[in-house]
Design an enzyme around this catalytic site. Sequence first.
Site, PDB file in Angstrom:
ATOM      1  N   LYS A 183       6.841  63.951 -61.899  1.00 26.73           N
ATOM      2  CA  LYS A 183       7.653  63.085 -61.032  1.00 26.73           C
ATOM      3  C   LYS A 183       9.092  63.184 -61.540  1.00 26.73           C
ATOM      4  CE  LYS A 183       9.566  59.535 -60.390  1.00 26.73           C
ATOM      5  NZ  LYS A 183      11.036  59.478 -60.107  1.00 26.73           N
ATOM      6  N   GLU A 258       9.971  60.032 -74.977  1.00 24.06           N
ATOM      7  CA  GLU A 258      11.264  60.549 -75.420  1.00 24.06           C
ATOM      8  C   GLU A 258      12.310  59.615 -74.827  1.00 24.06           C
ATOM      9  OE1 GLU A 258      10.084  64.302 -77.233  1.00 24.06           O
ATOM     10  OE2 GLU A 258      12.070  63.400 -77.108  1.00 24.06           O
ATOM     11  N   CYS A 292      20.608  62.175 -74.235  1.00 29.68           N
ATOM     12  CA  CYS A 292      19.974  61.184 -75.110  1.00 29.68           C
ATOM     13  C   CYS A 292      20.457  61.296 -76.553  1.00 29.68           C
ATOM     14  CB  CYS A 292      18.472  61.349 -75.046  1.00 29.68           C
ATOM     15  SG  CYS A 292      17.978  63.062 -75.308  1.00 29.68           S
ATOM     16  N   GLU A 392      22.994  51.822 -76.201  1.00 28.43           N
ATOM     17  CA  GLU A 392      23.229  53.132 -75.588  1.00 28.43           C
ATOM     18  C   GLU A 392      24.058  52.951 -74.324  1.00 28.43           C
ATOM     19  OE1 GLU A 392      19.938  55.218 -73.653  1.00 28.43           O
ATOM     20  OE2 GLU A 392      20.563  57.020 -74.726  1.00 28.43           O
TER      21      GLU A 392
HETATM   22  P1  NAD Z   1      15.073  55.891 -66.374  1.00 29.27           P
HETATM   23  O1  NAD Z   1      14.192  55.335 -67.398  1.00 29.27           O
HETATM   24  O2  NAD Z   1      15.767  54.984 -65.440  1.00 29.27           O
HETATM   25  O3  NAD Z   1      14.286  56.914 -65.434  1.00 29.27           O
HETATM   26  C1  NAD Z   1      13.542  57.974 -65.964  1.00 29.27           C
HETATM   27  C2  NAD Z   1      12.446  58.321 -64.992  1.00 29.27           C
HETATM   28  O4  NAD Z   1      11.568  57.207 -64.905  1.00 29.27           O
HETATM   29  C3  NAD Z   1      12.903  58.624 -63.565  1.00 29.27           C
HETATM   30  O5  NAD Z   1      12.133  59.671 -63.029  1.00 29.27           O
HETATM   31  C4  NAD Z   1      12.577  57.331 -62.840  1.00 29.27           C
HETATM   32  O6  NAD Z   1      12.349  57.493 -61.462  1.00 29.27           O
HETATM   33  C5  NAD Z   1      11.310  56.890 -63.543  1.00 29.27           C
HETATM   34  N1  NAD Z   1      11.004  55.462 -63.435  1.00 29.27           N
HETATM   35  C6  NAD Z   1      11.867  54.428 -63.230  1.00 29.27           C
HETATM   36  N2  NAD Z   1      11.187  53.265 -63.140  1.00 29.27           N
HETATM   37  C7  NAD Z   1       9.876  53.558 -63.299  1.00 29.27           C
HETATM   38  C8  NAD Z   1       8.682  52.774 -63.315  1.00 29.27           C
HETATM   39  N3  NAD Z   1       8.704  51.464 -63.127  1.00 29.27           N
HETATM   40  N4  NAD Z   1       7.515  53.416 -63.537  1.00 29.27           N
HETATM   41  C9  NAD Z   1       7.478  54.749 -63.728  1.00 29.27           C
HETATM   42  N5  NAD Z   1       8.566  55.542 -63.699  1.00 29.27           N
HETATM   43  C10 NAD Z   1       9.757  54.953 -63.493  1.00 29.27           C
HETATM   44  O7  NAD Z   1      16.078  56.805 -67.171  1.00 29.27           O
HETATM   45  P2  NAD Z   1      17.285  57.619 -66.600  1.00 29.27           P
HETATM   46  O8  NAD Z   1      18.352  56.653 -66.238  1.00 29.27           O
HETATM   47  O9  NAD Z   1      16.803  58.592 -65.577  1.00 29.27           O
HETATM   48  O10 NAD Z   1      17.699  58.462 -67.897  1.00 29.27           O
HETATM   49  C11 NAD Z   1      18.503  57.932 -68.869  1.00 29.27           C
HETATM   50  C12 NAD Z   1      17.717  57.523 -70.090  1.00 29.27           C
HETATM   51  O11 NAD Z   1      16.860  58.561 -70.494  1.00 29.27           O
HETATM   52  C13 NAD Z   1      18.607  57.266 -71.274  1.00 29.27           C
HETATM   53  O12 NAD Z   1      18.163  56.133 -71.966  1.00 29.27           O
HETATM   54  C14 NAD Z   1      18.439  58.499 -72.130  1.00 29.27           C
HETATM   55  O13 NAD Z   1      18.752  58.343 -73.469  1.00 29.27           O
HETATM   56  C15 NAD Z   1      17.019  58.820 -71.888  1.00 29.27           C
HETATM   57  N6  NAD Z   1      16.739  60.248 -72.171  1.00 29.27           N
HETATM   58  C16 NAD Z   1      16.008  60.584 -73.280  1.00 29.27           C
HETATM   59  C17 NAD Z   1      15.776  61.908 -73.596  1.00 29.27           C
HETATM   60  C18 NAD Z   1      15.001  62.302 -74.823  1.00 29.27           C
HETATM   61  O14 NAD Z   1      14.574  63.455 -74.907  1.00 29.27           O
HETATM   62  N7  NAD Z   1      14.807  61.428 -75.791  1.00 29.27           N
HETATM   63  C19 NAD Z   1      16.249  62.901 -72.764  1.00 29.27           C
HETATM   64  C20 NAD Z   1      16.975  62.538 -71.656  1.00 29.27           C
HETATM   65  C21 NAD Z   1      17.196  61.196 -71.362  1.00 29.27           C
END
Ligand code: NAD
Length: 491
Positions: A183, A258, A292, A392
């Site tokens: 997804k 992650e 991240c 963050e």
């Molecule tokens: P997010 O958590 O808002 O979304 C990530 C994914 O989760 C998206 O596909 C989103 O549609 C889905 N999602 C949202 N609500 C959900 C729910 N209730 N149930 C299931 N899935 C759901 O994050 P973002 O804004 O897309 O990305 C930014 C964050 O991701 C930052 O905190 C960043 O640090 C982190 N990040 C971490 C890594 C890593 O490898 N550690 C890599 C990239 C990003």
Amino acid sequence: MSLEALRALELGKVLPDGKHLIGGEWVSAQAGETIDVINPATQELLLRVPRGKEVDIDAACQAAARAFPAWRDMNPTMRANLLSRWANLLTARSEEISLLEAIEVGRPHKGRTNIGMNLQYFAGFADKITGTTLPSVKPEALGFTLREPYGVCGCIVPWNGPTTLMMNDTAPCLAAGNTLVVKPAEDAPLACLLVAKLALEAGIPPGVLNIVTGYGNEAGAALPLHPEIRRMGFTGSPETGAIVMKLCAEHLVPLHLELGGKSPQIVLRDADLEKAIPTIVRQLVSNSGQICYTGTRLLVEESMRKNVVAAVAQEMQRVRVGQWSDDADMGPLINIKQERRVLDYMEIGRDEGARLVVGGGKLAGEKFDRGFFVEPTLFDDVKPGMRIAQEEIFGPVLSTISFSDPEEAVEIANSTKYGLAASVWTNDLRRAVRVAKGIQAGQVYVNTYGWGSVIGAPFGGYKHSGFGRTHGYETILDYTQVKSVIINAED
Ligand code: NAD
């Protein structure tokens, strides 16, 4: 052809409009609804993708379940060959993939992606997964372990580095013989769809890799709850990670997370500043600070703070901002929500009493007015407990904190809830080792930032940055479960 269409933003020639991939077929969402994917530099429509929901996740999980037995039982050398063929295609088409991702994420396009190489690395392990022979207490007994795939896995991907993060899960997952439903994020799902299209072209059987686009609280939330799902991977924010973990708990589904970071860049007094400062600034602004592991805390030994801050400020003022097609260092943020968040943190920094040195607001001008552009921003006199030093921001905002000795630097470095990455800049090997060992983070860099110069370095977090690792041989084992077989061969 594809590259030309991409450059002309004719994305309908690259991907089917309003379709995602289930069981090898490009299909619409069952409810017929779509989501607009926009260019964050101009807010213009790029393409529509399906607004998948529970029924679409169900169809994808069923397809993955049907594909699983044959994929699991395939001669693993054949599986490795198919994945290798896909890896070669990803490498051959890597300019297109990275361009499409640059357009949807808003990143100035810099060339190729190395996701093909990452897949190649795991493809090579597909026929090298072995168990162990167990010592026995009598000659008639034989015991050994088998490493078997879980079955259908799920993976939820964020928007900031969609294809790399999707492949971090996909490559080991499929190499180990599992099938998968991905997804992607609603803001940037297009390059993931292109990567999956190339999987089909490479001959990966239908249903082995399925992509369901949609919103997190609809398609995303349905994925870990589907009864076919046996293992989950999630990359995203800690808040959503906690939600996904709770959903997994309902069906006792194992997962790895992650999550976010607040990574420190520690500059000791003997650091080579000519090397350190350009790297610190380049890394901060790449992807507009939306990575991240971005080093967003600049920890500087007090005796050199003024000089370092002045040099960083100068470097930051040289950052060229533009959209994907410009020769620029930094693009817009992904969406209005993210822009609001970053601007709010700039305000919070001022209110907390940090000294604003560079930036601190939205970029204005014809080139920027329709997109989500903010200034690269530097704060000095930041105290370790301030919110801009703890939380963050996910934007190009650097907070400078001073320390008096390496022990204090380590203490400050470890004082947030995160622990994803860190770097130490010094020419003193003994201090470098002390700091590297003292830091609680999944990766520590010395006189560099990032792990691109080595192969297979495990990546993942300590504390609230998550658990489990991507990259590295251990990851493929994480996508297997162990079975002990004990045979009694007595007469
Ligand atoms: P997010 O958590 O808002 O979304 C990530 C994914 O989760 C998206 O596909 C989103 O549609 C889905 N999602 C949202 N609500 C959900 C729910 N209730 N149930 C299931 N899935 C759901 O994050 P973002 O804004 O897309 O990305 C930014 C964050 O991701 C930052 O905190 C960043 O640090 C982190 N990040 C971490 C890594 C890593 O490898 N550690 C890599 C990239 C990003």
